[in-house]
Design a protein around this motif. Sequence first.
Motif, PDB file in Angstrom:
ATOM      1  N   GLY A   2      11.226  -6.659 -42.517  1.00  0.00           N
ATOM      2  CA  GLY A   2      10.186  -6.937 -43.361  1.00  0.00           C
ATOM      3  C   GLY A   2       9.683  -6.052 -44.364  1.00  0.00           C
ATOM      4  O   GLY A   2       8.500  -5.977 -44.830  1.00  0.00           O
ATOM      5  N   CYS A 142       4.678  -9.663 -45.321  1.00  0.00           N
ATOM      6  CA  CYS A 142       4.699 -10.710 -44.398  1.00  0.00           C
ATOM      7  C   CYS A 142       5.609 -11.894 -44.713  1.00  0.00           C
ATOM      8  O   CYS A 142       5.654 -12.107 -46.238  1.00  0.00           O
ATOM      9  N   SER A 144       5.831 -14.803 -43.619  1.00  0.00           N
ATOM     10  CA  SER A 144       5.171 -16.140 -43.367  1.00  0.00           C
ATOM     11  C   SER A 144       4.999 -16.690 -44.981  1.00  0.00           C
ATOM     12  O   SER A 144       4.556 -16.127 -46.001  1.00  0.00           O
ATOM     13  N   CYS A 147       1.797 -16.380 -46.787  1.00  0.00           N
ATOM     14  CA  CYS A 147       1.078 -15.068 -46.696  1.00  0.00           C
ATOM     15  C   CYS A 147       1.528 -14.355 -48.089  1.00  0.00           C
ATOM     16  O   CYS A 147       2.826 -14.337 -48.088  1.00  0.00           O
ATOM     17  N   CYS A 150       0.875  -7.194 -47.761  1.00  0.00           N
ATOM     18  CA  CYS A 150       1.961  -6.077 -47.494  1.00  0.00           C
ATOM     19  C   CYS A 150       1.120  -5.017 -46.469  1.00  0.00           C
ATOM     20  O   CYS A 150      -0.058  -4.890 -46.589  1.00  0.00           O
ATOM     21  N   TRP A 174       9.530 -10.984 -39.921  1.00  0.00           N
ATOM     22  CA  TRP A 174       8.261 -10.348 -39.515  1.00  0.00           C
ATOM     23  C   TRP A 174       6.995 -11.118 -39.973  1.00  0.00           C
ATOM     24  O   TRP A 174       7.243 -11.268 -41.461  1.00  0.00           O
ATOM     25  N   VAL A 175       6.178 -11.455 -39.253  1.00  0.00           N
ATOM     26  CA  VAL A 175       4.849 -11.789 -39.770  1.00  0.00           C
ATOM     27  C   VAL A 175       3.614 -10.803 -39.319  1.00  0.00           C
ATOM     28  O   VAL A 175       3.786 -10.038 -38.600  1.00  0.00           O
ATOM     29  N   CYS A 176       2.671 -10.821 -40.225  1.00  0.00           N
ATOM     30  CA  CYS A 176       1.762  -9.629 -40.215  1.00  0.00           C
ATOM     31  C   CYS A 176       0.455  -9.932 -39.285  1.00  0.00           C
ATOM     32  O   CYS A 176       0.600 -11.025 -38.792  1.00  0.00           O
ATOM     33  N   CYS A 179      -1.805 -12.941 -39.751  1.00  0.00           N
ATOM     34  CA  CYS A 179      -1.126 -14.193 -39.521  1.00  0.00           C
ATOM     35  C   CYS A 179      -0.680 -14.270 -37.924  1.00  0.00           C
ATOM     36  O   CYS A 179      -0.666 -15.707 -37.693  1.00  0.00           O
TER      37      CYS A 179
END
Length: 422
Positions: A2, A142, A144, A147, A150, A174-176, A179
């Motif tokens: 990420g 992120c 996604s 999105c 950061c 990786w999603v944040c 999200c």
Amino acid sequence: MGSQENSSCPKALGTWDLETLDSSSPDSASHLEEQWPKPSPSLNDEDSMDVVLEDSGEIRSLASPPPGREIIRYEVTVNRRNIEDICLCCGSLQVHTQHPLFEGGICASCKDTFLETIFLYDEDGHQSYCSICCSGHTLFICESPDCTRCYCFECVDILVGPGTSERINAMACWVCFLCLPFTRSGLLQRRKRWRHQLKAFHDLEGASPLEMYKPVSAWKRQPVQVLSLFGNIEKELESLGFLERGSGSEGGRLKYLEDVTNVVRRDVERWGPFDLVYGSTQPLGRSCDRCPGWYMFQFHRILQYARPHPGSQRPFFWLFVDSLLLTEDDQVTTTRFLQMEPVTLQNIRGRVLQNAVRVWSNIPGLKSKHLALTPKEQQSLEGQVRTRAKMASQKDDPLVKNCLLPLREYFKYFSQNPLPLY
């Protein structure tokens, strides 16, 4: 992984209604968290589901508070202090107000930094600074597709748990924390209705006389409808992913007008509604029978026709670009009519000024990124105008693109039109 040096995400990411989830009952939230797959204990497993890593909850046994931002974890876990009484950005106990995105405080100094940087974007379309502390050198982005957020290594290690940055770095995708379908990750707790909180924070604490529109949830964003005056920005919008090539009205729509002399209100209302109105003076080096001030007055007239009705909550943006042609008196008049101070954008490559424009706009983030010019810089720009006027017309495309980047928070982005810009 990420970080900003990552490759593209190999997995499709689902869309979750976070506004609904944030307002749901605790039982519902717990059920969702149970259904969400847990991260694999093997950090090298490329097939593991890459989500947030929960804090282990371990409390360090320290005789005295640690230095720097580590004091946040110490104060919450050892001294049992409410995290709302600690600045998430620096660890100060002198809290001015609450952080708009995550539970926790923010001091007066960090509040100013947050306002200046939260809507700044790099050319890759992601935000320039960490969404928590609005600082940071190495950032996780992120992945996604909808999105732009950061997060810095220091924030995730301190607020989520020691070693979290290493584990995120080992992830394939990786999603944040804004999200994910569940709201808590270690000490990091997403605020309910954070988009409303961000708007309220900006309206209350920001210096701008204009209110900011609430960012739109990714699943609610619609294609942008644009009215482009005197200069056609269709290619810029397509390259940024705001318009879908060959899709007609479903992929966004742009109406271009070079001459608006005979345009009246009913024409604009019939063509609209519009989400963005763009206008500019003629490019330097291009001959024109009209004075630069004509473009400003016509832009202001058409802008009044295109504005949404009073009380409308629909995001509406406008952007007027001057290729350094307006006189000082014209600039004062433009500021009075548009009720906004201008910002000078410069395109500098290798310490050499390549291009510059003045911009009036209600798009967030522009004002904070570019400071007022010094008298010496102003003199240099005036010399640049004289030099450029003798040359072939130079385009302002890169500068205009940078102005439009924050609109990704509001309108649909077509991922087949990839960033970066160049």
